[in-house]
Write a protein that holds these residues in place. Structure first.
Motif, PDB file in Angstrom:
ATOM      1  N   UNK A  85      45.182  41.629  41.459  1.00 37.14           N
ATOM      2  CA  UNK A  85      45.267  42.581  40.307  1.00 37.14           C
ATOM      3  C   UNK A  85      43.807  43.203  40.569  1.00 37.14           C
ATOM      4  N   UNK A  86      43.505  44.429  39.934  1.00 39.04           N
ATOM      5  CA  UNK A  86      42.113  45.104  40.195  1.00 39.04           C
ATOM      6  C   UNK A  86      42.119  46.270  38.929  1.00 39.04           C
ATOM      7  N   UNK A  87      41.518  46.055  37.812  1.00 34.94           N
ATOM      8  CA  UNK A  87      41.638  46.629  36.772  1.00 34.94           C
ATOM      9  C   UNK A  87      40.206  47.119  36.078  1.00 34.94           C
ATOM     10  N   UNK A  88      39.942  48.238  36.066  1.00 36.02           N
ATOM     11  CA  UNK A  88      38.715  49.072  35.456  1.00 36.02           C
ATOM     12  C   UNK A  88      37.600  48.550  36.116  1.00 36.02           C
ATOM     13  N   UNK A  89      37.348  48.301  37.471  1.00 34.58           N
ATOM     14  CA  UNK A  89      36.036  48.097  37.952  1.00 34.58           C
ATOM     15  C   UNK A  89      36.000  48.940  39.122  1.00 34.58           C
ATOM     16  N   UNK A  92      32.171  40.455  50.509  1.00 34.82           N
ATOM     17  CA  UNK A  92      32.642  41.273  49.616  1.00 34.82           C
ATOM     18  C   UNK A  92      31.597  41.784  48.341  1.00 34.82           C
ATOM     19  N   UNK A  93      31.546  42.808  48.111  1.00 34.54           N
ATOM     20  CA  UNK A  93      30.360  43.388  47.231  1.00 34.54           C
ATOM     21  C   UNK A  93      30.746  43.242  45.998  1.00 34.54           C
ATOM     22  N   UNK A  94      29.640  43.019  44.865  1.00 41.60           N
ATOM     23  CA  UNK A  94      29.715  42.913  43.477  1.00 41.60           C
ATOM     24  C   UNK A  94      30.578  44.146  42.863  1.00 41.60           C
ATOM     25  N   UNK A  95      31.459  43.689  41.900  1.00 37.53           N
ATOM     26  CA  UNK A  95      32.029  44.850  40.926  1.00 37.53           C
ATOM     27  C   UNK A  95      31.313  44.616  39.830  1.00 37.53           C
ATOM     28  N   UNK A  96      31.550  46.035  39.357  1.00 40.65           N
ATOM     29  CA  UNK A  96      30.939  46.375  38.024  1.00 40.65           C
ATOM     30  C   UNK A  96      32.046  47.072  36.970  1.00 40.65           C
ATOM     31  N   UNK A  97      31.852  46.749  35.829  1.00 39.05           N
ATOM     32  CA  UNK A  97      32.903  47.391  34.868  1.00 39.05           C
ATOM     33  C   UNK A  97      33.027  48.780  34.921  1.00 39.05           C
TER      34      UNK A  97
END
Length: 228
Positions: free
Chosen positions: A148-152, A200-205
């Protein structure tokens, strides 16, 4: 899928990555090709997590070289999840089709990893935070499946040459093969770890309401090597 996503939502904090907003479980399994039999290896009893599993990436992890780590186990209910088992068996089929491994057990390291960001401007980082290799056998294959990938935003995957390990993808000396971002559930990729480095790069909201998260199932597969 819903059961598996709930399992990711409840992952404990990665004990070796404080302050990175990374959450993780890890277990071992063995596949016997001549029986078509997949068995999870029991974890070590632990007063906090119930059971834990030893994990080491040898010298290829620049942040924990030769360090044996102990990670919270994947609980029994999730080990029996139909989607997780289907993905694990699919990965095994790909490896068996590439190499003649039908007479040796296949060792599997199964990671559940979630990068979670609750606040605007907050980052979640996957470690090692550089181009790296997973280590172990030269026959190790690594598979990644987005759950899943949500709001990032962010979370770009980069695949580069082995000689680029230890560098950042933006480093002018990094020899990058590919850049891509997993966006839809069950998007994925696979690498022969010995032949590449990856990151894999960082994720941000993101800009939407509520927290953000990126949940990935990672499976490392290699032929079992007797120690006697």
């Amino acid at each position: 899928m819903a059961e598996l996503r709930e399992g990711f939502a409840g992952l404990p904090t990665d004990p070796y990555a404080p302050g990175t907003n990374r959450f993780r479980r890890y277990s071992h399994a063995v596949y016997l090709p001549w029986k078509d039999e997949l068995s999870w290896i029991p974890g070590i009893p632990d007063p906090v997590h119930g059971t834990v599993t030893n994990f080491s990436q040898g010298e290829d992890d620049p942040e924990h070289p030769r360090k044996l780590r102990v990670l919270p186990d994947i609980p029994g209910a999730l080990r029996g999840n139909a989607l997780l088992l289907r993905l694990l068996r699919w990965d095994i089929e790909q490896v068996l089709s590439l190499r003649d491994m039908t007479r040796r057990p296949l060792w599997a390291g199964v990671h559940l990893i979630r990068l979670g960001v609750d606040l605007p401007g907050q980052d979640a980082v996957s470690l090692p935070n550089c181009l790296h290799q997973d280590g172990g056998s030269a026959s190790t294959f690594t598979f990644a499946h987005l759950i899943s990938r949500t709001n990032v935003t962010g979370g770009e995957n980069v695949i580069a040459t082995p000689g680029s390990a230890g560098l950042q993808p933006e480093d002018p000396w990094a020899d990058v093969h590919a850049r891509f971002t997993l966006t839809d559930p069950l998007d994925g990729y696979a690498v022969h770890d010995h032949r590449v480095s990856h990151h894999v790069g960082p994720v941000r909201r993101g800009s939407g309401p509520g927290p953000g998260e990126r949940s990935v199932l990672i499976v490392g597969l290699a032929p079992y090597v007797p120690q006697l």
